[in-house]
Design a protein around this motif. Sequence first.
Motif, short mmCIF file in Angstrom:
data_model
loop_
_atom_site.label_atom_id
_atom_site.label_comp_id
_atom_site.label_asym_id
_atom_site.label_seq_id
_atom_site.Cartn_x
_atom_site.Cartn_y
_atom_site.Cartn_z
N THR A 19 -12.97 13.83 -2.85
CA THR A 19 -13.52 12.52 -3.17
C THR A 19 -12.77 11.90 -4.35
OG1 THR A 19 -15.68 13.25 -2.41
CG2 THR A 19 -15.65 11.31 -3.82
N GLN A 20 -12.57 12.71 -5.39
CA GLN A 20 -11.84 12.18 -6.56
C GLN A 20 -10.40 11.84 -6.20
OE1 GLN A 20 -12.92 15.55 -9.06
NE2 GLN A 20 -14.12 14.21 -10.38
N ALA A 21 -9.83 12.61 -5.28
CA ALA A 21 -8.45 12.34 -4.88
C ALA A 21 -8.36 10.97 -4.17
CB ALA A 21 -7.93 13.44 -3.96
N TYR A 22 -9.30 10.70 -3.26
CA TYR A 22 -9.28 9.39 -2.59
C TYR A 22 -9.34 8.27 -3.64
CZ TYR A 22 -10.39 11.48 2.02
OH TYR A 22 -10.37 12.18 3.19
N ALA A 23 -10.22 8.46 -4.63
CA ALA A 23 -10.40 7.41 -5.64
C ALA A 23 -9.13 7.21 -6.47
CB ALA A 23 -11.58 7.77 -6.54
N ARG A 24 -8.38 8.31 -6.68
CA ARG A 24 -7.21 8.21 -7.55
C ARG A 24 -5.93 7.78 -6.84
NH1 ARG A 24 -6.15 13.61 -10.29
NH2 ARG A 24 -4.35 12.43 -11.05
N VAL A 25 -5.92 7.85 -5.50
CA VAL A 25 -4.68 7.51 -4.78
C VAL A 25 -4.11 6.17 -5.22
CG1 VAL A 25 -3.73 6.88 -2.51
CG2 VAL A 25 -4.97 9.03 -2.78
N PRO A 26 -4.89 5.09 -5.28
CA PRO A 26 -4.29 3.80 -5.66
C PRO A 26 -3.79 3.76 -7.11
CG PRO A 26 -6.67 3.57 -5.29
CD PRO A 26 -6.29 4.95 -4.87
N HIS A 27 -4.30 4.65 -7.96
CA HIS A 27 -3.81 4.67 -9.35
C HIS A 27 -2.36 5.16 -9.38
CE1 HIS A 27 -8.23 5.71 -10.57
NE2 HIS A 27 -8.12 4.56 -9.93
N HIS A 28 -2.04 6.07 -8.47
CA HIS A 28 -0.70 6.69 -8.47
C HIS A 28 0.22 6.09 -7.42
CE1 HIS A 28 -1.96 9.75 -11.34
NE2 HIS A 28 -3.12 9.75 -10.70
N TYR A 29 -0.38 5.55 -6.36
CA TYR A 29 0.42 4.99 -5.25
C TYR A 29 -0.12 3.60 -4.94
CZ TYR A 29 1.66 9.92 -4.62
OH TYR A 29 2.10 11.20 -4.81
N PRO A 30 0.36 2.59 -5.70
CA PRO A 30 -0.22 1.24 -5.57
C PRO A 30 -0.13 0.67 -4.15
CG PRO A 30 1.38 1.35 -7.38
CD PRO A 30 1.41 2.67 -6.72
N ASP A 31 0.85 1.13 -3.36
CA ASP A 31 1.01 0.58 -2.01
C ASP A 31 0.25 1.36 -0.95
OD1 ASP A 31 2.70 -1.30 -3.09
OD2 ASP A 31 4.48 -0.05 -2.79
N ALA A 32 -0.51 2.35 -1.36
CA ALA A 32 -1.20 3.20 -0.39
C ALA A 32 -2.32 2.43 0.31
CB ALA A 32 -1.80 4.41 -1.11
N PRO A 33 -2.66 2.86 1.55
CA PRO A 33 -3.79 2.23 2.23
C PRO A 33 -5.05 2.35 1.38
CG PRO A 33 -2.60 3.74 3.70
CD PRO A 33 -2.02 3.92 2.33
#
Length: 377
Positions: A19-33
């Motif tokens: 769950t925390q990983a999903y939340a953090r994806v856009p912090h590290h990968y701005p172009d991610a879905p």
Amino acid sequence: MTALGVGVVGFGWMGRVHTQAYARVPHHYPDAPRVLLVAVADDVPGRAREAAGRYGFTAATEDWRDLVGDPRIQAVSITVPNFLHREVGAAFAAAGQHIWIEKPVGLSAADARAIVGDVQVAVGFNYRNAPAVEKARELLLAGQIGNITHARFRFLSDYAAHPLGALSWRFERERGGNGVLGDLGSHGVDLIRYLLGEIDALVADTAVFIAERPRPTAATAGHQRGSGAPGPVQNEDYLGALLRMSSGARVTLEASRVAVAEQNAYGFEIHGTRGAIGWDFRRMGELAVAAGESYQDEPVRTRFTGPPDGEFGAFQPGAGIPMGYDDLKVIEAHRFLRSIATGTPQGATLADAIRCAEVLDGIARSAETGAWITLPA
Ligand SMILES: NC(=O)c1ccc[n+]([C@@H]2O[C@H](COP(=O)([O-])OP(=O)(O)OC[C@H]3O[C@@H](n4cnc5c(N)ncnc54)[C@H](O)[C@@H]3O)[C@@H](O)[C@H]2O)c1
């Protein structure tokens, strides 16, 4: 961009980390879905509701079946105990929902094979995501240490070393499967395959060193002490295996959950005809590399991982700044989302989990018979 609806099934340690990983994806990968946390399921009363409140899921339920076929949910994290992987995984895959499922994916190769559907399946073999491991793979493939001759992989832990550690699902054959084989051995087998290629044959031994444990008196999550009546440990505490690789290299794999004084001692030393590479998860950003012309007395350099290595650059700006375990899951979440967006798998797949389970099944058979096992091609 429409957000991808996500569900999480099982909210113990891994449920939280996913769950925390999903939340953090856009912090590290701005172009991610983009992701929307739609629903969380856990059968312990109140656990899903509390998770929803804390992490922002729209809905909470005690019954994971509520999420199957829910049109708001396109992707699901399956972070329940091993015995449920098959049933839960097969249901979501058949419903056309993409899955990010924790290792080892069921109790056997047959369980992993039962997950069938036209969906992306990402598997939680997170250690291969470490930038130092990616760098090691690059060096190996570039022939920097020559031809691989032999290697040692170890996955040693003390999480079950205390004799009063509760007899949770992990220690039952029906719910935990083959004990340390699936729990830590699976990570070792995945790393071996990722770095050194396929395994052709093996011989192995296994052992149970703590035969009885106290039953838990309440619902468990993670590793806790028990105080109930003693019950039998039904699956392996330890495995030692000698593997013959397709390349001709020889590899030893040792895994233990009862290794006093070994806290998450996961790593490897790989030897080649001209050099060697070593890694210890606890010093995740350091790679020990010996690659020169000396053969004898060759010096070993410590190479700190930095932005060009693997996904390091998405997390830190300069070499030597430590990354953490949860970062490996952010990388995994990103690869899962990219797999869905592009239709092309990125990272560890169901095929990797099936092959890993075949190796583990072979280890169990060899330990039973004492014989070398040739693995299916
Ligand atoms: N990749 C890794 O490094 C790593 C690390 C730890 C665990 N794992 C894997 O993750 C999985 C979960 O492990 P964990 O450590 O999070 O376990 P855990 O015991 O902490 O959590 C499991 C959760 O599943 C819930 N659950 C059990 N039955 C359920 C059901 N019928 N419906 C809904 N929820 C149910 C439990 O209540 C609990 O909250 C295992 O397969 C394990 O092998 C992977």
